[in-house]
Design a protein around this motif. Structure first.
Motif, PDB file in Angstrom:
ATOM      1  N   LEU A 132      19.467  85.394  67.149  1.00 36.07           N
ATOM      2  CA  LEU A 132      19.757  84.161  66.411  1.00 36.07           C
ATOM      3  C   LEU A 132      21.188  83.701  66.681  1.00 36.07           C
ATOM      4  O   LEU A 132      21.439  82.501  66.866  1.00 36.07           O
TER       5      LEU A 132
ATOM      6  N   ARG B  59      16.982  72.151  68.805  1.00 36.03           N
ATOM      7  CA  ARG B  59      16.391  73.061  67.828  1.00 36.03           C
ATOM      8  C   ARG B  59      16.181  74.441  68.434  1.00 36.03           C
ATOM      9  O   ARG B  59      16.275  74.614  69.654  1.00 36.03           O
TER      10      ARG B  59
ATOM     11  N   VAL C  69      14.695  76.186  57.806  1.00 41.85           N
ATOM     12  CA  VAL C  69      13.738  77.023  58.513  1.00 41.85           C
ATOM     13  C   VAL C  69      12.315  76.584  58.192  1.00 41.85           C
ATOM     14  O   VAL C  69      11.912  76.557  57.028  1.00 41.85           O
TER      15      VAL C  69
ATOM     16  N   ILE D 164      15.062  74.783  62.888  1.00 41.35           N
ATOM     17  CA  ILE D 164      14.596  76.148  63.168  1.00 41.35           C
ATOM     18  C   ILE D 164      13.096  76.209  62.904  1.00 41.35           C
ATOM     19  O   ILE D 164      12.651  75.927  61.785  1.00 41.35           O
TER      20      ILE D 164
END
Length: 609
Positions: free
Chosen positions: A149, A163, A190, A217
């Motif tokens: 991440l 994204r 998210v 995300i």
């Protein structure tokens, strides 16, 4: 109606429409005369694949623009709900703020955390490189989730990518990873898009973003992702153009089924080649997908992020894997109860049921069963109990018999593990549940065994045989990179001829003249045989939702909320328990009620048949 075939039956194809409406047009033209204004360079080896891919991307743009413009005119409030997501830069700030807190709460001197910091440093260094193909090869428990991440956020921020998309093979991993992402990024950034996620009627933003993936995300499954890139229907294709100019993290990439591997690899190649996508292949068991003379369908020019993979594996070595021979379910159960805390992983639901049933009644305290026969909400409840016991001091008994669902990405840490023989990649995943956090400086045992032949299961035979040929040569080090490479050489790369059993790539390549068989290509499915959905209605909410189906006009939301109580079973299993099931008012959805004697402790039927 979606994208039709070029050659269709009963004048349903594009060819017949053009012949009827525009008889003077000679179309389509062959590739050499195709307009040169394409936004990418045609690969002479795969022009058909690229052109059908491009047509589907254009279709995605058209469909989404049509829906969005109509929505903006007809329902301004709904249209407004789509806006307001945090930017990649804002999410990056949130990540480092919350990650700092995680660091402060961790033991910075522990051997495992020192190596996790080294993995993170390599990821941040590689993030400055230009878009392309990357791999992150880290042993289980090495901090891949947060390190990947961190790479994705820094890389997207540096290169203006819109994204980050996480593509994950199993919903059990998605639920855990999404929880981690939301803890460091906040809930609103998210989006989960998979079969086990549901939103109530007030969560409009989630439902809207799921339509076209216009969120920063995205967390989704292999099935949702790859099926969409061969689809022909508007609902499946609408999100595809939003995949361009993104960072895609393929977690546990080696879990792509062998017979679907070639079409999936071509999607990864084309996204990076023509649509400014950075793909990060995360795994504990590479080199699985890299190009070689013996695997010419593999990916070229993949940049490994870890500076010294063998050294990292050596420093994070926490287990020793030994083959102990044949054991019956009764013998395995007898060995399990000798341990206070132990995990046993098997290949099938049947094997899990037989081992668990063999545990003596007076030893059942602290024994747990996990399998796909348990509905998702039930599995999560049991997992939380298991984690609670493993964390308690002094230690309480915790003996777990599970199918493979516990292997990939499920964060549990046992002092010992038993694993029925399978592929080396599966053994490596099992080893990742043993001494995961390095509590023991001495490597802990992972005992590999085999069941008698009648219990082995034919589906795993080839992987098992390839692994068994390496047991003597790599005794004690079955998860080392050189053993993994030898395994894939033995099992994976020699099966290149069956990596596209449906002929999908050939169908796509036939589109070089633009005579594209869109619906024929859309027969591609990551999972060939769909299960039968059974709602296990034993909890109050599930019972209430099943009752609501009978009179509600708006069933879609109810069905989505029922997904956490739903089990997928095979047709032969359905036939065995048909008398236990009730029809619901929804076609194809069946209900198993509490009075049908479903065992809430194991997820296994306790009565006939």
């Amino acid at each position: 109606g979606g994208l039709p075939d070029w050659y269709g039956r009963n004048r349903a194809g594009l060819e017949s429409r053009i012949d009827q409406d525009y008889p003077s047009i000679t179309y389509p033209q062959p590739v050499p005369e195709f307009p040169q204004e394409l936004p990418f360079r045609l690969d002479k080896n795969f022009p058909g694949f690229q052109l059908q891919f491009f047509a589907r991307m254009l279709f995605s743009c058209l469909v989404d623009a049509d829906y969005l413009d109509t929505e903006a005119f007809m329902d301004k409030a709904r249209s407004t709900d789509r806006a307001g997501y945090p930017s990649i830069a804002e999410l990056d700030k949130r990540f480092w703020k919350n990650f700092k807190q995680i660091r402060e709460n961790a033991d910075s001197e522990s051997r495992v955390n020192v190596q996790r910091e080294a993995v993170l440093a390599d990821c941040l260094g590689a993030a400055q490189k230009g878009p392309g193909l990357f791999s992150l090869t880290v042993p289980t428990g090495g901090g891949k989730t947060l390190a990947s991440l961190a790479f994705a956020l820094k890389h997207a921020k540096a290169h203006g990518q819109r994204r980050i998309i996480y593509v994950i093979p199993f919903t059990s991993i998605i639920e855990q990873n999404s929880k981690v992402f939301k803890e460091v990024l906040g809930d609103e950034g998210v989006l989960e898009h998979h079969s086990n996620v549901f939103s109530d009627d007030t969560d409009r933003r989630t439902r809207l973003a799921s339509e076209n993936w216009d969120a920063p995300i995205i967390v989704t499954t292999n099935v949702q992702f790859f099926d969409s890139f061969f689809a022909s229907r508007p609902s499946k294709c609408r999100k595809l153009h939003n995949v361009s100019n993104s960072v895609i993290v393929f977690d546990e990439v080696q879990a792509i089924p062998v017979d679907k591997l070639k079409p999936c690899l071509e999607v990864i190649k084309e996204l990076s080649r023509s649509y400014r996508v950075t793909s990060l292949l995360c795994t504990a068991t590479q080199p699985a997908l890299h190009y070689s003379d013996s695997f010419q369908s593999g990916l070229k020019d993949v940049h490994e992020i870890i500076s010294d993979v063998p050294e990292l594996f050596s420093r994070l070595r926490r287990t020793t894997e030994v083959y102990i021979g044949e054991r019956s379910p009764e013998e395995i159960a007898e060995e399990l109860v000798k341990h206070d805390q132990i995990l046993c992983i098997v290949n099938t639901r049947r094997q899990a049921g037989e081992v668990f049933a063999a545990i003596p009644e007076d030893k059942m305290d602290g024994c747990f069963h996990l399998s796909g026969l348990m509905y998702p909400g039930h599995r999560m409840t049991i997992l939380n109990k298991i984690r609670g016991r493993l964390a308690e001091v002094p230690r309480r008994p915790c003996r777990v018999v599970s199918t493979q669902l516990i292997e990939a990405g499920v964060d549990v840490d046992f002092p010992s593990v038993y694993r029925v023989v399978g592929g080396i990649d599966s053994i490596a995943q099992a080893a990742g549940r043993c001494n995961r956090n390095g509590r023991s400086e001495i490597p802990r045992p992972v005992s590999i065994f085999r069941f008698p032949s009648k219990l082995q299961g034919t589906f795993f035979r080839q992987a098992t045989q390839a692994a068994e040929r390496l047991f003597d040569r790599f005794c004690g080090t079955l998860t080392a990179p050189d053993c993994v490479e030898a395994y894939f050489q033995e099992y994976f790369w020699t099966q290149e001829q069956r990596m596209d059993t449906g002929g999908t790539v050939d169908k796509c390549n036939a589109a070089s003249s633009l005579k594209i068989q869109f619906r024929e290509i859309a027969k591609f499915k990551m999972i060939d045989t769909e299960g039968i959905s059974v709602v296990v209605a034993i909890e109050p909410e599930a019972i209430e939702l099943v009752q609501a189906l009978e009179y509600s006009e708006f069933r879609r939301g109810i069905i989505r909320r029922l997904q956490k109580y739903t089990v997928q079973i095979h047709p032969h299993q359905f036939n065995e328990i048909r008398d236990w099931l009730d029809d619901s008012t929804v076609p194809g959805l069946w209900v198993l009620r509490s009075e049908k004697r479903y065992s809430n402790s194991t997820g296994i039927q306790t009565g006939p048949p």
